[in-house]
Enzyme design. Structure first.
Site, PDB file in Angstrom:
ATOM      1  N   CYS B  24     -10.033  19.419   8.883  1.00 46.35           N
ATOM      2  CA  CYS B  24      -9.507  19.954  10.131  1.00 46.35           C
ATOM      3  C   CYS B  24     -10.036  21.400  10.170  1.00 46.35           C
ATOM      4  CB  CYS B  24      -7.990  19.865  10.054  1.00 46.35           C
ATOM      5  SG  CYS B  24      -7.146  20.549  11.460  1.00 46.35           S
ATOM      6  N   ILE B  25      -9.340  22.334  10.765  1.00 47.72           N
ATOM      7  CA  ILE B  25      -9.871  23.700  10.728  1.00 47.72           C
ATOM      8  C   ILE B  25      -9.321  24.454   9.516  1.00 47.72           C
ATOM      9  CG2 ILE B  25      -8.111  24.801  12.213  1.00 47.72           C
ATOM     10  CD1 ILE B  25     -11.687  25.568  12.789  1.00 47.72           C
TER      11      ILE B  25
END
Lengths: 153, 81
Positions: B24-25
């Protein structure tokens, strides 16, 4: 003394980080900051710098500015699951951006339709010790115009 | 990034323990064959923030802002094997 001002990347209501319903943000695992419950979907650069991270799903970006300070803007929660749907990219990784420059547009209606929250945390990850953070007292902010967070050392 | 990816991979029990993984980030999200093979100390040494979140075989590890790149590197390594 060095002083850096971070502009609100989005227009909307200011929410304390502790109230973001995601422990990564509310427990400040990455760092301190504030969140915005946006009333408009456009997200702009909070400071001038280099766009060092822009996730392929378009839901989060980070800008590295002066003094190696970086700021992460995460649009909505769990929005990575949309795989880019509802996000329009207006810049790309490696771009040099000005404060207030449009980076991405989030379709608030599409986020809500997907059952997701559009509340957007703005984090100062891995901020060196010695910086003093002061946060805005304003209840609402306007993207690219109002100062959200000031840091000094 | 490749060195980091290698370190995380080892801390997560090696390539054979990973069913799928993506960055994800801020966090790596994965499904593991056996989450008990996670080595928390090695994860911390690799740069993990906080503790791994384990829900059944689904595991999330917060790694900072470069999770997408680390996840991509891990997938590259997994494909080579």
């Amino acid at each position: 003394m060095t002083r850096l001002e971070l502009l609100a990347p989005m227009t909307g209501r200011v929410v304390p980080m502790e109230e973001v319903p995601d422990p990564v943000f509310s427990e400040k695992m990455l760092g301190d900051g504030l969140a915005i419950e946006p009333s408009e979907g456009l997200a702009v650069a909070p400071m001038a710098g280099s766009l060092v991270v822009f996730h392929s799903a378009g839901h989060a970006f980070a800008i590295e500015g002066p003094e190696s300070v970086s700021v992460l803007v995460h649009l909505g929660l769990e929005t990575v699951s949309l795989k880019g749907a509802g996000f329009e990219r207006l810049a790309e990784v490696g771009d040099t951006v000005a404060a207030g420059q449009p980076i991405v547009k989030m379709d608030l209606a599409a986020i809500a339709a997907a059952g997701l929250r559009s509340i957007s945390p703005i984090v100062l990850p891995q901020l060196d010790e010695g910086w003093r953070i002061s946060k805005t007292n304003a209840a609402t902010v306007q993207a690219g115009r109002d100062v959200l967070i000031t840091i000094e050392r | 990034m490749q060195v980091k990816a290698q370190a995380y991979l080892e801390a997560l029990g090696g390539p054979a323990n990973i069913k799928d993984i993506e960055g994800c980030i801020t966090r790596l999200r994965m499904t593991l064959i056996d989450p008990s093979k996670i080595d928390v100390r090695k994860l911390q040494a690799a740069g993990m923030v906080g503790r791994p979140m384990i829900i059944g075989k689904g595991v999330q590890v917060v790694v900072g802002t470069y999770a997408e790149l680390i996840g991509a590197e891990i997938n590259k390594i997994l494909k080579q094997k």
